[in-house]
Design a protein around this motif. Structure first.
Motif, PDB file in Angstrom:
ATOM      1  N   SER A   1      -2.432   8.205  -2.290  1.00 26.03           N
ATOM      2  CA  SER A   1      -1.759   7.054  -1.693  1.00 26.03           C
ATOM      3  C   SER A   1      -0.659   6.571  -2.637  1.00 26.03           C
ATOM      4  O   SER A   1      -0.669   6.882  -3.831  1.00 26.03           O
ATOM      5  CB  SER A   1      -2.759   5.924  -1.482  1.00 26.03           C
ATOM      6  OG  SER A   1      -3.160   5.380  -2.718  1.00 26.03           O
TER       7      SER A   1
ATOM      8  N   THR B   1      -0.377   3.640  -3.670  1.00 24.82           N
ATOM      9  CA  THR B   1      -1.074   2.818  -4.667  1.00 24.82           C
ATOM     10  C   THR B   1      -1.664   3.669  -5.788  1.00 24.82           C
ATOM     11  O   THR B   1      -1.477   3.361  -6.963  1.00 24.82           O
ATOM     12  CB  THR B   1      -2.206   2.018  -3.980  1.00 24.82           C
ATOM     13  OG1 THR B   1      -1.623   1.170  -3.005  1.00 24.82           O
ATOM     14  CG2 THR B   1      -2.975   1.191  -4.978  1.00 24.82           C
TER      15      THR B   1
ATOM     16  N   PHE C   1      -1.231   3.630 -10.147  1.00 25.70           N
ATOM     17  CA  PHE C   1      -2.146   3.208 -11.203  1.00 25.70           C
ATOM     18  C   PHE C   1      -3.162   4.243 -11.646  1.00 25.70           C
ATOM     19  O   PHE C   1      -3.693   4.131 -12.728  1.00 25.70           O
ATOM     20  CB  PHE C   1      -2.810   1.879 -10.817  1.00 25.70           C
ATOM     21  CG  PHE C   1      -4.055   1.999  -9.993  1.00 25.70           C
ATOM     22  CD1 PHE C   1      -5.272   1.567 -10.501  1.00 25.70           C
ATOM     23  CD2 PHE C   1      -4.018   2.536  -8.729  1.00 25.70           C
ATOM     24  CE1 PHE C   1      -6.418   1.656  -9.749  1.00 25.70           C
ATOM     25  CE2 PHE C   1      -5.161   2.617  -7.972  1.00 25.70           C
ATOM     26  CZ  PHE C   1      -6.371   2.180  -8.475  1.00 25.70           C
TER      27      PHE C   1
ATOM     28  N   ILE D   1      -6.308  12.488  -4.567  1.00 20.91           N
ATOM     29  CA  ILE D   1      -7.086  11.318  -4.959  1.00 20.91           C
ATOM     30  C   ILE D   1      -7.604  10.681  -3.678  1.00 20.91           C
ATOM     31  O   ILE D   1      -6.836  10.459  -2.738  1.00 20.91           O
ATOM     32  CB  ILE D   1      -6.230  10.330  -5.771  1.00 20.91           C
ATOM     33  CG1 ILE D   1      -5.855  10.974  -7.107  1.00 20.91           C
ATOM     34  CG2 ILE D   1      -7.001   9.026  -6.007  1.00 20.91           C
ATOM     35  CD1 ILE D   1      -5.039  10.105  -8.017  1.00 20.91           C
TER      36      ILE D   1
ATOM     37  N   ALA E   1     -11.224   8.332  -1.780  1.00 15.95           N
ATOM     38  CA  ALA E   1     -12.496   7.635  -1.955  1.00 15.95           C
ATOM     39  C   ALA E   1     -13.611   8.617  -1.593  1.00 15.95           C
ATOM     40  O   ALA E   1     -13.500   9.348  -0.600  1.00 15.95           O
ATOM     41  CB  ALA E   1     -12.544   6.415  -1.053  1.00 15.95           C
TER      42      ALA E   1
ATOM     43  N   ILE F   1     -13.608   0.630  -6.930  1.00 17.85           N
ATOM     44  CA  ILE F   1     -12.675  -0.371  -6.414  1.00 17.85           C
ATOM     45  C   ILE F   1     -13.327  -1.171  -5.287  1.00 17.85           C
ATOM     46  O   ILE F   1     -13.720  -0.600  -4.267  1.00 17.85           O
ATOM     47  CB  ILE F   1     -11.392   0.330  -5.893  1.00 17.85           C
ATOM     48  CG1 ILE F   1     -10.747   1.105  -7.042  1.00 17.85           C
ATOM     49  CG2 ILE F   1     -10.412  -0.676  -5.303  1.00 17.85           C
ATOM     50  CD1 ILE F   1      -9.524   1.883  -6.655  1.00 17.85           C
TER      51      ILE F   1
ATOM     52  N   ASN G   1      -3.227   2.003   3.553  1.00 18.90           N
ATOM     53  CA  ASN G   1      -3.663   0.638   3.244  1.00 18.90           C
ATOM     54  C   ASN G   1      -2.518  -0.297   2.876  1.00 18.90           C
ATOM     55  O   ASN G   1      -2.606  -1.503   3.047  1.00 18.90           O
ATOM     56  CB  ASN G   1      -4.675   0.677   2.101  1.00 18.90           C
ATOM     57  CG  ASN G   1      -5.943   1.384   2.535  1.00 18.90           C
ATOM     58  OD1 ASN G   1      -6.443   1.150   3.625  1.00 18.90           O
ATOM     59  ND2 ASN G   1      -6.447   2.269   1.691  1.00 18.90           N
ATOM     60  N   GLU G   2      -1.431   0.264   2.335  1.00 22.09           N
ATOM     61  CA  GLU G   2      -0.313  -0.593   1.923  1.00 22.09           C
ATOM     62  C   GLU G   2       0.226  -1.352   3.128  1.00 22.09           C
ATOM     63  O   GLU G   2       0.604  -2.523   3.038  1.00 22.09           O
ATOM     64  CB  GLU G   2       0.812   0.244   1.287  1.00 22.09           C
ATOM     65  CG  GLU G   2       0.438   0.878  -0.058  1.00 22.09           C
ATOM     66  CD  GLU G   2      -0.361   2.163   0.071  1.00 22.09           C
ATOM     67  OE1 GLU G   2      -0.555   2.638   1.223  1.00 22.09           O
ATOM     68  OE2 GLU G   2      -0.816   2.689  -0.965  1.00 22.09           O
TER      69      GLU G   2
ATOM     70  N   PRO H   1      -8.823  -1.726  -0.068  1.00 26.36           N
ATOM     71  CA  PRO H   1      -9.343  -1.620  -1.436  1.00 26.36           C
ATOM     72  C   PRO H   1      -8.530  -2.587  -2.312  1.00 26.36           C
ATOM     73  O   PRO H   1      -7.310  -2.676  -2.168  1.00 26.36           O
ATOM     74  CB  PRO H   1      -9.058  -0.161  -1.815  1.00 26.36           C
ATOM     75  CG  PRO H   1      -8.768   0.546  -0.522  1.00 26.36           C
ATOM     76  CD  PRO H   1      -8.191  -0.466   0.389  1.00 26.36           C
TER      77      PRO H   1
ATOM     78  N   VAL I   1      -5.124  -1.914  -3.895  1.00 25.33           N
ATOM     79  CA  VAL I   1      -3.907  -1.871  -3.072  1.00 25.33           C
ATOM     80  C   VAL I   1      -3.227  -3.240  -3.132  1.00 25.33           C
ATOM     81  O   VAL I   1      -2.004  -3.349  -3.216  1.00 25.33           O
ATOM     82  CB  VAL I   1      -4.248  -1.488  -1.619  1.00 25.33           C
ATOM     83  CG1 VAL I   1      -3.014  -1.505  -0.739  1.00 25.33           C
ATOM     84  CG2 VAL I   1      -4.903  -0.110  -1.577  1.00 25.33           C
TER      85      VAL I   1
ATOM     86  N   VAL J   1     -13.286   5.885  -6.211  1.00 26.47           N
ATOM     87  CA  VAL J   1     -12.041   6.643  -6.006  1.00 26.47           C
ATOM     88  C   VAL J   1     -11.906   7.677  -7.114  1.00 26.47           C
ATOM     89  O   VAL J   1     -12.128   7.369  -8.292  1.00 26.47           O
ATOM     90  CB  VAL J   1     -10.821   5.693  -5.987  1.00 26.47           C
ATOM     91  CG1 VAL J   1      -9.525   6.485  -5.860  1.00 26.47           C
ATOM     92  CG2 VAL J   1     -10.946   4.719  -4.826  1.00 26.47           C
TER      93      VAL J   1
HETATM   94  C1  LIG Z   1      -8.466   5.689  -1.797  1.00 24.41           C
HETATM   95  C2  LIG Z   1      -7.365   5.335  -2.688  1.00 24.41           C
HETATM   96  O1  LIG Z   1      -6.669   6.168  -3.169  1.00 24.41           O
HETATM   97  C3  LIG Z   1      -7.062   3.901  -2.908  1.00 24.41           C
HETATM   98  C4  LIG Z   1      -6.525   3.667  -4.294  1.00 24.41           C
HETATM   99  O2  LIG Z   1      -8.202   3.155  -2.738  1.00 24.41           O
HETATM  100  C5  LIG Z   1      -6.055   3.508  -1.843  1.00 24.41           C
HETATM  101  O3  LIG Z   1      -4.861   3.654  -2.081  1.00 24.41           O
HETATM  102  O4  LIG Z   1      -6.490   3.106  -0.789  1.00 24.41           O
END
Ligand SMILES: CC(=O)[C@](C)(O)C(=O)O
Length: 296
Positions: free
Chosen positions: A98, A100, A104, A145, A147, A164, A225-226, A242, A245, A269
């Motif tokens: 993602s 996000t 990080f 990456i 969950a 998270i 999610n963003e 999460p 995000v 995650v």
């Molecule tokens: C699943 C995952 O990569 C995060 C960090 O939780 C997300 O972006 O939703």
């Protein structure tokens, strides 16, 4: 050695969808059909049962699939060994996560990785993490990456990077939905709810509402999610994301976390990869770097 027909077959064997495979592998539907016919001629067997609606592997198709996976793995390994010998690792690795996670979780791994293997090229694709595992299974990406689902697919290996919390968020300050947010428990049956269209967050929220005996007012289904944070910040409703995000969103100060009880189970995650690909040198190098990161 030309493994193209087998590659097309392997993709199709996972997607079980001609149009999706043709699209993902950038070939025309007729090229795909010809490739499969060719393999059927060469093996003398029907590999796929097709009817108007669905495609399924025959027993012969399943045997060819496991043969093809082993062959392409061994072939890749051989090519790596022959090409590089003792040279430093080079080539390309595809990573999916993602936006996000690319802010990080990935930077630390990537910077260590790049300083160790400067010749390796990383192709980063960002998108909805709900698709991540499927992309790894279909080999549309090498690593992702995601969950960790409650039941991890047997073919995947997972290393945890962060826990998270999963939180409900509401617009901060007055908004069209404030009236459904009295002190205490929100009026869930009327409060417009914004959820991810698929994936683990979606599942967890469905379980949570079911356990509470509430049928929520689903207002919008969003990919990624963003975008949930953006819609909530606009005052469209309440969303589930999460927490990371939120922490990495430019709109983070336009929303607030709604305290709920019981809390939802947090996301685990981490990085996932196909088990059988872990001994490919590039993938192993990345995996080991990520693993050391996770242990820090
Ligand atoms: C699943 C995952 O990569 C995060 C960090 O939780 C997300 O972006 O939703």
């Amino acid at each position: 050695m030309d493994l193209r027909n087998l590659e097309l077959f392997m993709h199709l064997a996972h997607s079980l969808h001609f149009a999706r495979t043709a699209d993902a592998m950038a070939v025309s539907p007729s090229t795909l059909s010809r490739a499969i016919q060719r393999l059927e001629q060469e093996t003398g067997c029907t590999l796929l049962e097709r009817d108007n609606r669905s495609v399924a592997l025959t027993p012969a198709g399943r045997r060819l699939l496991s043969f093809a996976e082993q062959l392409s793995h061994d072939w890749e390994q051989l090519r790596q060994d022959l090409r590089h010998g003792d040279e430093p690792l080079q080539g390309q690795l595809r990573v999916f996560c993602s936006v996000t996670a690319s802010y990080f979780l990935l930077p630390d791994i990537l910077s260590r990785f790049r300083s160790r293997y400067p010749q390796l090229e990383i192709r980063l694709e960002t998108g909805d993490p709900a698709l991540a595992m499927e992309k790894v299974l279909n080999e549309e990406t090498d690593l992702a990456i995601a969950a960790r689902p409650d039941a991890l697919p047997g073919k995947l290996h997972f290393t945890s990077l962060a826990k998270i919390p999963l939180v409900f968020i509401a617009p901060r300050g007055p908004s069209p939905v404030s009236r459904f947010l009295p002190e205490g428990e929100p009026d869930w049956e009327r409060l417009p709810l914004i959820l991810s269209s698929q994936g683990l967050g979606r599942k967890r929220s469905e379980q949570w509402f079911r356990n509470k005996g509430i049928s929520p007012n689903l207002y919008a289904e969003v990919a990624g999610n963003e975008a949930i944070v953006s819609m909530v910040a606009l005052g469209c409703g309440v969303g589930l994301v999460p927490e990371a995000v939120l922490d990495h969103s430019l709109l983070g100060d336009k929303v607030r976390v709604l305290p709920v009880s019981p809390a939802l189970k947090p996301f685990d995650v981490g990085l996932c990869v196909q088990k059988r690909r872990l001994d490919e040198p590039l993938i192993r190098a990345f995996w080991e770097t990520a693993h050391q990161q996770a242990e820090k």
